[in-house]
Design a protein around this motif. Structure first.
Motif, PDB file in Angstrom:
ATOM      1  N   GLY A  45     -14.959  17.108  30.633  1.00 51.86           N
ATOM      2  CA  GLY A  45     -14.201  15.850  30.811  1.00 51.86           C
ATOM      3  C   GLY A  45     -13.758  16.166  32.117  1.00 51.86           C
ATOM      4  N   PHE A  46     -13.235  14.836  32.658  1.00 49.36           N
ATOM      5  CA  PHE A  46     -12.944  14.823  34.204  1.00 49.36           C
ATOM      6  C   PHE A  46     -11.799  15.853  34.424  1.00 49.36           C
ATOM      7  N   GLY A  47     -11.996  16.611  35.556  1.00 47.54           N
ATOM      8  CA  GLY A  47     -10.897  17.552  36.120  1.00 47.54           C
ATOM      9  C   GLY A  47     -11.222  19.053  35.225  1.00 47.54           C
ATOM     10  N   ASP A  48     -12.135  19.129  34.339  1.00 44.82           N
ATOM     11  CA  ASP A  48     -12.572  20.444  33.878  1.00 44.82           C
ATOM     12  C   ASP A  48     -13.620  21.274  34.848  1.00 44.82           C
ATOM     13  N   ASN A  49     -13.115  21.388  35.966  1.00 40.79           N
ATOM     14  CA  ASN A  49     -14.075  21.751  37.070  1.00 40.79           C
ATOM     15  C   ASN A  49     -14.090  22.762  38.070  1.00 40.79           C
ATOM     16  N   ASP A  50     -13.443  23.762  37.483  1.00 44.71           N
ATOM     17  CA  ASP A  50     -13.166  25.209  38.239  1.00 44.71           C
ATOM     18  C   ASP A  50     -14.061  25.639  39.126  1.00 44.71           C
ATOM     19  N   GLU A  51     -15.414  25.405  38.454  1.00 42.61           N
ATOM     20  CA  GLU A  51     -16.498  25.921  39.207  1.00 42.61           C
ATOM     21  C   GLU A  51     -16.900  25.264  40.665  1.00 42.61           C
ATOM     22  N   LEU A  52     -16.390  24.190  40.654  1.00 44.47           N
ATOM     23  CA  LEU A  52     -16.262  23.395  42.064  1.00 44.47           C
ATOM     24  C   LEU A  52     -15.510  24.243  43.036  1.00 44.47           C
ATOM     25  N   TYR A  53     -14.462  24.754  42.850  1.00 41.28           N
ATOM     26  CA  TYR A  53     -13.624  25.542  43.470  1.00 41.28           C
ATOM     27  C   TYR A  53     -14.346  26.632  43.950  1.00 41.28           C
ATOM     28  N   PHE A  54     -14.754  27.448  42.712  1.00 40.45           N
ATOM     29  CA  PHE A  54     -15.541  28.699  43.165  1.00 40.45           C
ATOM     30  C   PHE A  54     -16.719  28.703  44.024  1.00 40.45           C
ATOM     31  N   ARG A  55     -17.370  27.551  43.904  1.00 42.24           N
ATOM     32  CA  ARG A  55     -18.715  27.216  44.772  1.00 42.24           C
ATOM     33  C   ARG A  55     -18.136  26.785  45.963  1.00 42.24           C
TER      34      ARG A  55
END
Length: 189
Positions: free
Chosen positions: A121-131
């Motif tokens: 779902g939109f906003g379930d994206n912690d991997e982007l911060y880690f990247r």
């Protein structure tokens, strides 16, 4: 004749698809771009597609598997799942908020190009911060590479163990990244 993947046990799958770390390849970003363009040709226009995982980090060894994060409205998951299955993806795990797909797994082993697609779902994206954090801090990316190399052989045929053994590192730097970057990726817009 090989047994179909759907009939293999987890242990058989882990033997057929071992963890393998390779030097960073410049083609990984091209493979991501090509697959993202393909996905955009049939996914809802509001979906957001991102390159995540170690192949998205600059200059570190990684499993030669392109991880894609697709953010979409939860109400679209059923139709997106059907579209992905109709376009060469295999559903590997599913719950009401996340569905994971693979492409490039064959009864004979890995294809030349392999993809893991994480539908969220939109906003379930912690991997982007880690990247983003590992790309901004190459010394931290090298620490991550060193950890991965230390785990490779002990967990070569145990993906769950490999992922779990990295979880403290990933969690620590994801939290730091979220603090540093604030709400960079909040919401659907």
């Amino acid at each position: 004749m090989c047994k179909p993947l759907s009939e293999m046990s987890l242990e058989e799958l882990w033997q057929l698809f071992p963890i393998k770390l390779t030097e960073h390849q410049d083609c990984w970003n091209d493979w991501y771009q090509q697959e993202a363009e393909f996905l955009r040709s049939f996914l809802p226009p509001s979906s957001k597609i991102h390159h995540i995982g170690s192949t998205s980090f600059n200059g570190i060894r990684a499993k030669p598997i392109i991880d894609l994060l697709v953010e979409s409205d939860l109400s679209d998951f059923s139709s997106i799942k059907k579209l992905l299955l109709d376009n060469g993806y295999i559903c590997m795990a599913e719950n009401t908020r996340r569905i994971d797909f693979n492409k490039g797994y064959t009864p004979d082993g890995f294809a030349k190009k392999v993809f893991h697609l994480h539908l969220r779902g939109f906003g379930d994206n912690d991997e982007l911060y880690f990247r983003d954090y590992l790309n901004e801090y190459p010394e931290t990316a090298k620490e991550y590479e060193k950890l991965k190399l230390s785990l490779w052989k002990p967990f070569e045929h145990n993906r769950d163990g490999y992922t779990e053994a990295k979880s403290d590192f990933v969690g620590e730097y994801t939290r730091k990244a979220i603090l540093k970057y604030g709400g960079r990726y909040d919401g659907a817009l």
